[in-house]
Design an enzyme around this catalytic site. Structure first.
Site, PDB file in Angstrom:
ATOM      1  N   ALA A   9       0.723  -1.355   0.170  1.00 35.08           N
ATOM      2  CA  ALA A   9       0.052  -0.091  -0.028  1.00 35.08           C
ATOM      3  C   ALA A   9       0.705   1.263  -0.022  1.00 35.08           C
ATOM      4  O   ALA A   9       0.329   2.298  -0.433  1.00 35.08           O
ATOM      5  CB  ALA A   9      -0.979  -0.018   1.226  1.00 35.08           C
ATOM      6  N   HIS A 141      12.440   0.691 -19.226  1.00 33.73           N
ATOM      7  CA  HIS A 141      11.931   1.086 -17.841  1.00 33.73           C
ATOM      8  C   HIS A 141      12.914   2.097 -17.047  1.00 33.73           C
ATOM      9  O   HIS A 141      14.069   1.900 -17.351  1.00 33.73           O
ATOM     10  CB  HIS A 141      11.651  -0.316 -16.864  1.00 33.73           C
ATOM     11  CG  HIS A 141      10.539  -0.971 -17.524  1.00 33.73           C
ATOM     12  ND1 HIS A 141      10.387  -2.066 -18.562  1.00 33.73           N
ATOM     13  CD2 HIS A 141       9.059  -1.094 -17.076  1.00 33.73           C
ATOM     14  CE1 HIS A 141       9.323  -2.392 -18.879  1.00 33.73           C
ATOM     15  NE2 HIS A 141       8.588  -2.104 -17.856  1.00 33.73           N
ATOM     16  N   LYS A 145      13.799  -0.304 -11.469  1.00 35.36           N
ATOM     17  CA  LYS A 145      13.091  -1.827 -11.847  1.00 35.36           C
ATOM     18  C   LYS A 145      14.110  -2.755 -11.705  1.00 35.36           C
ATOM     19  O   LYS A 145      15.347  -2.816 -12.118  1.00 35.36           O
ATOM     20  CB  LYS A 145      12.748  -1.608 -13.350  1.00 35.36           C
ATOM     21  CG  LYS A 145      11.821  -3.091 -13.571  1.00 35.36           C
ATOM     22  CD  LYS A 145      11.129  -2.973 -14.781  1.00 35.36           C
ATOM     23  CE  LYS A 145      10.285  -4.361 -15.319  1.00 35.36           C
ATOM     24  NZ  LYS A 145       9.440  -4.406 -14.160  1.00 35.36           N
TER      25      LYS A 145
END
Length: 251
Positions: A9, A141, A145
């Site tokens: 979250a 990316h 990453k």
């Protein structure tokens, strides 16, 4: 109202999801899990095993190492789960299959609607080009990453292999002085740098002509939007394995 438990979250995607879900009149975040402590307007937990809050769907945008516990939790409690985390091992993919026998599991290597439409397009055009065209995939990316190649690059490569008569061998980057580059190989190349959210290009290179199919994600919102759609889609399902292609086909 669909009550959402967010796993991961407080990560980058988790924060985007918090904002996006707050804008959905029929959804709300009722709890969040993250390995780092954080403050929020809902109960937070350091591990999903500690969660005491009831939810209708779990959305997981965490780290691959956290996914097994999320799957076990959802299987035990019969809670539908959207697995949006990338870099999963073969063992986790097998656990996803097992968990889908206990509850509804939505998994896609990329939650973008556009990427999954691109995969459908690849399956359509590849058989026509297979005989004469080399096929290569380039993915780009951001420099944070961790996994390479991206799960999305593999999703697109698998879309190619779903459509060809003779399966191609994946080559992760090319190096050497005596390469033959046969049509039977599919090259997958990774670029990392800056803050690129994600770009994937599928190149069909044939005699005297080149076709490129390109998808550029301009922000992480496209992945969060897909995860929200997925959560709505499986919120009333009991068991089974679902993906973005099934969601698109039912639209």
């Amino acid at each position: 109202m669909i009550d959402i438990l967010l796993s991961g979250a407080n990560g980058r995607m988790g924060q985007v999801l918090q904002t996006m879900i707050a804008e959905q009149p029929e959804m709300r975040v009722v709890a969040g899990v993250d390995r780092e402590a954080f403050e929020a307007d809902f109960p937070t937990y350091r591990s999903i095993e500690d969660c005491q809050t009831n939810a209708d769907v779990v959305i997981d945008f965490s780290h691959y190492s956290a996914v097994p516990a999320v799957l076990e939790y959802c299987g035990d409690k019969k809670i539908p789960v959207v697995v949006a985390t990338t870099g999963l091992t073969d063992e986790i993919h097998e656990q996803i299959q097992r968990t889908a026998e206990e509850t509804a599991v939505f998994f896609s290597a990329n939650m973008s609607l556009g990427i999954n439409l691109l995969a459908k397009a690849i399956r359509e055009i590849t058989p026509v080009l297979e005989e004469d065209f080399n096929i290569e995939i380039v993915e780009k990316h951001h420099n944070q990453k961790k996994d390479s190649p991206s799960g999305t690059a593999l999703l697109l490569a698998d879309a190619v292999n779903d459509a060809v008569e003779e399966k191609k061998t994946y080559i992760y980057g090319r190096h050497g002085n005596d390469l033959e580059n046969p049509l039977s190989e599919l090259g997958i190349h990774a670029v990392r740098g800056g803050t690129i959210p994600g770009e994937h290009t599928v190149i069909y290179a044939g005699p005297d002509e080149v076709i490129e199919l390109n998808h550029l994600a301009l922000s992480r919102n496209v992945f969060a939007s897909g995860a929200v759609k997925a959560a709505k889609y499986i919120s009333n399902k009991t068991t089974g394995l679902y993906d973005m292609e099934k969601l698109i086909d039912e639209k």
